[in-house]
Design a protein around this motif. Structure first.
Motif, PDB file in Angstrom:
ATOM      1  N   PHE A 166       1.074  -1.029  -0.029  1.00 42.82           N
ATOM      2  CA  PHE A 166       0.228   0.251   0.102  1.00 42.82           C
ATOM      3  C   PHE A 166       1.251   0.811  -0.087  1.00 42.82           C
ATOM      4  N   ASP A 167       1.860   1.222   0.606  1.00 41.92           N
ATOM      5  CA  ASP A 167       3.323   2.728   1.179  1.00 41.92           C
ATOM      6  C   ASP A 167       3.608   2.761  -0.834  1.00 41.92           C
ATOM      7  N   PHE A 168       3.864   1.639  -1.022  1.00 42.71           N
ATOM      8  CA  PHE A 168       4.518   1.823  -2.523  1.00 42.71           C
ATOM      9  C   PHE A 168       3.309   2.297  -3.686  1.00 42.71           C
ATOM     10  N   ILE A 169       2.211   1.786  -4.346  1.00 35.77           N
ATOM     11  CA  ILE A 169       1.847   2.186  -4.613  1.00 35.77           C
ATOM     12  C   ILE A 169       1.014   4.069  -4.318  1.00 35.77           C
ATOM     13  N   ILE A 170       1.188   4.030  -3.135  1.00 34.61           N
ATOM     14  CA  ILE A 170       1.354   5.713  -2.675  1.00 34.61           C
ATOM     15  C   ILE A 170       1.796   6.336  -3.129  1.00 34.61           C
ATOM     16  N   SER A 171       3.504   5.881  -3.547  1.00 36.05           N
ATOM     17  CA  SER A 171       4.493   6.491  -2.808  1.00 36.05           C
ATOM     18  C   SER A 171       4.736   6.735  -4.311  1.00 36.05           C
ATOM     19  N   VAL A 172       4.567   5.698  -5.505  1.00 35.86           N
ATOM     20  CA  VAL A 172       5.061   5.784  -6.877  1.00 35.86           C
ATOM     21  C   VAL A 172       3.834   6.573  -7.316  1.00 35.86           C
ATOM     22  N   VAL A 173       2.286   6.769  -6.992  1.00 38.35           N
ATOM     23  CA  VAL A 173       1.527   7.918  -7.222  1.00 38.35           C
ATOM     24  C   VAL A 173       2.014   9.258  -6.980  1.00 38.35           C
ATOM     25  N   GLY A 190       6.594  17.993   6.554  1.00 36.36           N
ATOM     26  CA  GLY A 190       5.604  17.665   5.354  1.00 36.36           C
ATOM     27  C   GLY A 190       4.533  18.515   5.441  1.00 36.36           C
ATOM     28  N   ILE A 191       3.437  18.814   4.585  1.00 37.02           N
ATOM     29  CA  ILE A 191       1.649  19.561   4.840  1.00 37.02           C
ATOM     30  C   ILE A 191       1.392  18.821   5.997  1.00 37.02           C
ATOM     31  N   PHE A 192       1.005  17.481   5.478  1.00 34.18           N
ATOM     32  CA  PHE A 192      -0.019  16.669   6.334  1.00 34.18           C
ATOM     33  C   PHE A 192       1.182  15.996   7.742  1.00 34.18           C
ATOM     34  N   GLU A 193       1.580  16.365   8.508  1.00 30.28           N
ATOM     35  CA  GLU A 193       2.829  15.925   9.143  1.00 30.28           C
ATOM     36  C   GLU A 193       1.704  15.830  10.675  1.00 30.28           C
ATOM     37  N   THR A 194       0.965  16.604  10.666  1.00 28.48           N
ATOM     38  CA  THR A 194       0.174  16.543  12.506  1.00 28.48           C
ATOM     39  C   THR A 194      -0.457  15.296  12.485  1.00 28.48           C
ATOM     40  N   LEU A 195      -1.108  14.584  10.753  1.00 31.99           N
ATOM     41  CA  LEU A 195      -1.720  13.013  10.194  1.00 31.99           C
ATOM     42  C   LEU A 195      -0.932  11.840  11.018  1.00 31.99           C
ATOM     43  N   ARG A 219      -0.363   8.247   9.951  1.00 30.05           N
ATOM     44  CA  ARG A 219       0.455   7.619   9.291  1.00 30.05           C
ATOM     45  C   ARG A 219      -0.485   6.444   9.510  1.00 30.05           C
ATOM     46  N   PRO A 220      -0.960   5.846   7.744  1.00 31.02           N
ATOM     47  CA  PRO A 220      -0.723   6.155   6.977  1.00 31.02           C
ATOM     48  C   PRO A 220      -1.976   7.827   5.866  1.00 31.02           C
ATOM     49  N   TRP A 221      -2.659   7.872   6.659  1.00 35.35           N
ATOM     50  CA  TRP A 221      -3.576   9.012   6.626  1.00 35.35           C
ATOM     51  C   TRP A 221      -2.994   9.721   5.613  1.00 35.35           C
ATOM     52  N   ASN A 222      -1.568  10.082   6.671  1.00 34.74           N
ATOM     53  CA  ASN A 222      -0.870  11.829   5.827  1.00 34.74           C
ATOM     54  C   ASN A 222      -0.716  11.667   4.581  1.00 34.74           C
ATOM     55  N   ALA A 223       0.519  10.196   4.198  1.00 31.86           N
ATOM     56  CA  ALA A 223       0.849   9.801   3.160  1.00 31.86           C
ATOM     57  C   ALA A 223      -0.581   9.952   1.836  1.00 31.86           C
ATOM     58  N   VAL A 224      -1.611   9.333   3.053  1.00 35.61           N
ATOM     59  CA  VAL A 224      -3.012   9.091   1.854  1.00 35.61           C
ATOM     60  C   VAL A 224      -3.407  11.164   1.173  1.00 35.61           C
ATOM     61  N   ALA A 225      -3.466  11.975   2.139  1.00 32.50           N
ATOM     62  CA  ALA A 225      -3.810  12.985   1.809  1.00 32.50           C
ATOM     63  C   ALA A 225      -2.853  14.146   0.815  1.00 32.50           C
ATOM     64  N   PHE A 226      -1.165  13.851   1.188  1.00 35.63           N
ATOM     65  CA  PHE A 226      -0.192  14.195   0.828  1.00 35.63           C
ATOM     66  C   PHE A 226      -0.762  13.629  -1.469  1.00 35.63           C
ATOM     67  N   ALA A 262       6.235  22.321  -8.125  1.00 34.55           N
ATOM     68  CA  ALA A 262       6.235  20.871  -7.903  1.00 34.55           C
ATOM     69  C   ALA A 262       7.448  20.817  -7.138  1.00 34.55           C
ATOM     70  N   GLY A 263       8.508  21.241  -7.542  1.00 34.03           N
ATOM     71  CA  GLY A 263       9.282  21.158  -6.445  1.00 34.03           C
ATOM     72  C   GLY A 263       9.277  21.295  -5.189  1.00 34.03           C
ATOM     73  N   GLY A 264       8.486  22.644  -4.913  1.00 30.09           N
ATOM     74  CA  GLY A 264       8.006  22.753  -3.992  1.00 30.09           C
ATOM     75  C   GLY A 264       7.252  21.511  -3.229  1.00 30.09           C
ATOM     76  N   LEU A 265       5.970  20.742  -3.763  1.00 33.44           N
ATOM     77  CA  LEU A 265       6.039  19.993  -3.310  1.00 33.44           C
ATOM     78  C   LEU A 265       6.487  18.507  -3.305  1.00 33.44           C
ATOM     79  N   TYR A 266       7.920  18.767  -3.850  1.00 35.46           N
ATOM     80  CA  TYR A 266       8.881  17.247  -3.776  1.00 35.46           C
ATOM     81  C   TYR A 266       9.421  17.853  -2.123  1.00 35.46           C
ATOM     82  N   ALA A 267       9.784  18.999  -1.885  1.00 35.75           N
ATOM     83  CA  ALA A 267      10.898  19.217  -0.319  1.00 35.75           C
ATOM     84  C   ALA A 267       9.560  18.489   0.423  1.00 35.75           C
ATOM     85  N   HIS A 268       8.453  18.867   0.573  1.00 39.51           N
ATOM     86  CA  HIS A 268       7.542  19.338   1.406  1.00 39.51           C
ATOM     87  C   HIS A 268       7.328  17.392   1.601  1.00 39.51           C
ATOM     88  N   TYR A 269       7.140  16.692   0.276  1.00 38.08           N
ATOM     89  CA  TYR A 269       7.266  15.026   0.469  1.00 38.08           C
ATOM     90  C   TYR A 269       8.645  13.792   0.735  1.00 38.08           C
TER      91      TYR A 269
END
Length: 295
Positions: free
Chosen positions: A2-9, A120-125, A127-134, A196-203
């Motif tokens: 699940f984490d792998f798919i989230i990361s790829v997307v 991260g932008i959703f670091e207060t959430l 896991r894994p909902w912070n990754a899903v939200a991002f 996109a670069g800024g989002l990359y840094a947050h991720y």
């Protein structure tokens, strides 16, 4: 899995935003920018520097977009006295200069180690909902950028860019200022890519010089040329295909039990092969640009 798919997307979505930005320059305007990744690097470092200075982290993305636009204006002005091929080389030089500055100015950029611990932008959430939200945020940004890119390409500005690309003399006769068109195209492209670069840094919680290598621009160009330069749907298709190769190689590595170096070589070889096939049999890409036939 699940984490792998989230990361790829998520990573694929970030690259999709950058490639859509490149398409505004290369696809609509016909401008060869070999240092396009510099805009993403500026966006990423803006987020990192905002964090280092203790400023509100929400300022990072807007500052990154503003810095990207300013860099885009400067790069576009270089083309005022340079032919297209020389300008392409100049963009590569600008990107490399910025990368060397980032490597050597430790006090500002963290030097070769980069800037870490970027929140991260959703670091207060949890896991894994912070990754899903991002991931949802990235997908939403891709949809918005693709929509506005298509509208821009089909609108008056996009038609003017295509006319400049195909028949610059005619565009001048019709009263278009070619330098102004180029500048606006590069600045628009830079704004999207810096975002996109800024989002990359947050991720990745990191901004470093590895993201500003010329090879990254090659990846973006590959996505663009495989899918179809000048067409939004083609850009997205190219991103999906290249990202699919990146995602498949780790499974092949585990199945055949070869080294990480071999996996990297296989990844680049597969992408190069796909690009070569497209250049030989589908030069316009898998989804080529649709141009209006003259009446």
């Amino acid at each position: 899995m699940f984490d792998f798919i989230i990361s790829v997307v998520t990573i694929g979505g970030i690259y999709a935003i950058m490639t859509l930005g490149l398409n505004i320059q290369a696809g609509y305007s016909g401008l060869l920018n070999f240092g396009h990744i510099a805009f993403a690097g500026v966006g990423a470092y803006a987020v990192g520097i905002t964090h280092l200075q203790g400023w509100p982290i929400a300022l990072g993305l807007p500052l990154g977009v503003a810095a990207g636009v300013l860099l885009g204006w400067f790069v576009a002005r270089l083309g005022k006295r340079l032919a297209a091929d020389y300008w392409a080389i100049a963009t590569l030089a600008v990107a490399e200069i910025l990368r060397m500055i980032a490597v050597n100015e430790d006090w500002l950029t963290g030097g070769a180690n980069g800037i870490t611990m970027i929140p991260g932008i959703f670091e207060t959430l949890a896991r894994p909902w912070n990754a899903v939200a991002f991931m949802a945020l990235i997908v939403g940004v891709v949809v918005l950028v693709a929509f506005f890119s298509a509208r821009l390409g089909n609108g008056r500005f996009g038609r003017a860019l295509r006319l400049m690309r195909e028949q610059p003399a005619l565009a001048t006769c019709l009263g278009y200022n070619l330098q102004s068109l180029r500048t606006r195209a590069v600045m628009s492209s830079a704004a999207v890519t810096a975002l996109a670069g800024g989002l990359y840094a947050h991720y990745f919680n990191y901004a470093g010089t590895e993201f500003m290598l010329a090879a990254e621009t090659f990846v973006l160009w590959t996505m663009l040329m495989i899918g179809g330069i000048g067409r939004t749907a083609g850009v997205l298709l190219g991103v999906v295909l290249v990202q699919a190769v990146y995602a498949t190689v780790p499974f092949v590595k585990d199945m055949l039990n070869f080294s990480s170096d071999m996996a990297g070589a296989l990844r680049m070889g597969m992408i190069g092969l796909i690009l070569l096939v497209c250049l030989m049999w589908r030069r316009e890409g898998l989804l080529p640009e649709k141009l209006r036939e003259p009446a």
